[in-house]
Scaffold this motif. Structure first.
Motif, PDB file in Angstrom:
ATOM      1  N   ARG A   1       0.827  -1.216   0.000  1.00 54.27           N
ATOM      2  CA  ARG A   1       0.000   0.000   0.000  1.00 54.27           C
ATOM      3  C   ARG A   1       0.854   1.256   0.000  1.00 54.27           C
ATOM      4  NH1 ARG A   1       1.992   2.403   4.559  1.00 54.27           N
ATOM      5  NH2 ARG A   1       1.343   1.518   6.516  1.00 54.27           N
TER       6      ARG A   1
ATOM      7  N   ALA B   1       0.150   5.236   1.657  1.00 54.58           N
ATOM      8  CA  ALA B   1      -0.806   5.851   2.578  1.00 54.58           C
ATOM      9  C   ALA B   1      -0.456   7.315   2.838  1.00 54.58           C
ATOM     10  CB  ALA B   1      -0.827   5.060   3.888  1.00 54.58           C
TER      11      ALA B   1
ATOM     12  N   SER C   1      -0.553  11.277   3.726  1.00 55.31           N
ATOM     13  CA  SER C   1      -1.307  12.222   4.562  1.00 55.31           C
ATOM     14  C   SER C   1      -1.536  13.465   3.721  1.00 55.31           C
ATOM     15  CB  SER C   1      -0.496  12.602   5.797  1.00 55.31           C
ATOM     16  OG  SER C   1      -0.207  11.468   6.561  1.00 55.31           O
TER      17      SER C   1
ATOM     18  N   GLU D   1      -4.710   9.156   4.525  1.00 54.23           N
ATOM     19  CA  GLU D   1      -4.670   9.237   5.989  1.00 54.23           C
ATOM     20  C   GLU D   1      -5.123  10.631   6.431  1.00 54.23           C
ATOM     21  OE1 GLU D   1      -1.081   7.254   7.534  1.00 54.23           O
ATOM     22  OE2 GLU D   1      -2.296   5.468   7.156  1.00 54.23           O
TER      23      GLU D   1
ATOM     24  N   ARG E   1       7.564   2.278   3.151  1.00 49.46           N
ATOM     25  CA  ARG E   1       7.375   3.708   3.411  1.00 49.46           C
ATOM     26  C   ARG E   1       8.723   4.329   3.738  1.00 49.46           C
ATOM     27  NH1 ARG E   1       4.151   2.418   9.110  1.00 49.46           N
ATOM     28  NH2 ARG E   1       5.961   1.459  10.095  1.00 49.46           N
TER      29      ARG E   1
HETATM   30  N1  GLU Z   1       0.593   8.828   6.323  1.00 50.61           N
HETATM   31  C1  GLU Z   1       1.972   8.658   6.659  1.00 50.61           C
HETATM   32  C2  GLU Z   1       2.791   9.716   5.967  1.00 50.61           C
HETATM   33  O1  GLU Z   1       2.362  10.269   4.971  1.00 50.61           O
HETATM   34  C3  GLU Z   1       2.511   7.315   6.231  1.00 50.61           C
HETATM   35  C4  GLU Z   1       1.943   6.231   7.019  1.00 50.61           C
HETATM   36  C5  GLU Z   1       2.486   4.864   6.718  1.00 50.61           C
HETATM   37  O2  GLU Z   1       2.928   4.621   5.581  1.00 50.61           O
HETATM   38  O3  GLU Z   1       2.423   4.031   7.618  1.00 50.61           O
HETATM   39  O4  GLU Z   1       3.874   9.996   6.433  1.00 50.61           O
END
Ligand code: GLU
Length: 294
Positions: free
Chosen positions: A9, A11, A13, A45, A201
């Motif tokens: 995935r 994710a 923000s 997120e 990530r």
């Molecule tokens: N939403 C978080 C960010 O943009 C990443 C979260 C994740 O990948 O666990 O830093």
């Protein structure tokens, strides 16, 4: 239904447009997932009130323009509040949580045990009696955060880039005082709910992964495999920011962005499907990519 091969995935923000570092991380997450036959899921997120729907839409459009494809609908955390509340209720019913009335300042100035890790919660509210809690509530006049009563001080995760990584697990927040589920809780609950078994990530989140993996373990969820990839830094070695010049897709352009990301990884390919042919997790650069706008 989750596919037998699991899912990866991305994710984001939605607090600002994705910069080339974020885009490169997304490309890597996609390459990790697709090269292992996994589905690839997209999650916005947006629990925080700093989030902006227009920014989220632009982030998704930028990812699509690069050729990042995802399966199914985009999931938005703001639409899943019940899911987090249910898990918080379950943890509370199991006596795994305690109310915390500390401000950031209280935590920073609290005496800490010798050898207590820097930044770890000092345990101020962990063992308050009902009377002490009532007194703290009256004194602070703000609703308490909920913290996990952890039974460990560290936990080990498996990371494809970093190997076995052991890091601090303190009594971390699972629900903020304003009622918003904490990032560390939401991410674990969502990954498990979506059958995500591969988390790729930026390595700024490496230090959070032991807390998250420990919570997953407590909740009986399977442990994902992690790959925390190096960040992109500016010429001064600081995190890339807007003031560094052309950093977003709109500023750099799709073709040039793809070329720069591919070059940074040592690939001659210029599209994501072509990059799949060159992708090898074992030869990924281990140090930050220093980005100099052209
Ligand atoms: N939403 C978080 C960010 O943009 C990443 C979260 C994740 O990948 O666990 O830093």
């Amino acid at each position: 239904m989750t596919s037998p091969a699991g899912a990866g995935r991305f994710a984001p923000s939605p607090s600002a447009d994705l910069h080339i570092g974020n885009l490169r991380t997304a490309v890597l997450a996609w390459l990790f997932a697709r090269s292992t036959g996994r589905r690839f899921l997209m999650r916005v997120e947006d629990l925080d009130d700093r989030t902006d729907t227009d920014v989220a839409d632009r982030q998704l459009a930028d990812l699509a323009a690069l050729g990042v494809t995802w399966d199914g609908e985009v999931e938005r955390q703001s639409a899943q509040r019940q899911r987090y509340d249910d898990v918080v209720d379950q943890l509370a019913a199991d006596h795994q949580l305690f109310e915390c009335y500390c401000s950031r300042k209280d935590i920073a100035s609290a005496p800490r045990a010798p050898h207590a890790p820097e930044g770890a919660y000092p345990g101020t509210c962990r063992d308050l009696t009902a009377a002490q809690r009532a007194a703290r509530r009256d004194a602070t006049r703000r609703p308490p955060a909920l913290r996990l009563r952890t039974a460990v001080t560290s936990y080990t995760v498996h990371d494809i880039v970093h190997g076995d990584y052991t890091g601090v697990v303190d009594d971390f927040v699972v629900r903020r005082g304003d009622g918003v589920p904490a990032y560390n809780l939401a991410v674990v609950v969502d990954d498990a709910a979506s059958g995500i078994d591969q988390v790729v990530r930026g390595d700024d989140l490496l230090a959070s992964s032991p807390r998250q993996a420990y919570l997953a373990h407590l909740l009986g969820y399977p442990q994902p495999v992690y790959a925390h990839v190096p960040l992109v830094l500016n010429a001064d070695g600081a995190r890339l920011a807007k003031r560094d010049g052309a950093v977003t897709l709109a500023e750099i352009g799709v073709t040039e962005t793809l070329a720069m990301i591919a070059d940074s990884l040592g690939y001659t390919a210029r599209t994501l499907p072509e990059m799949l042919g060159e992708f090898d997790p074992l030869t990924l650069p281990r140090s930050p990519w220093i980005y100099r706008p052209g």
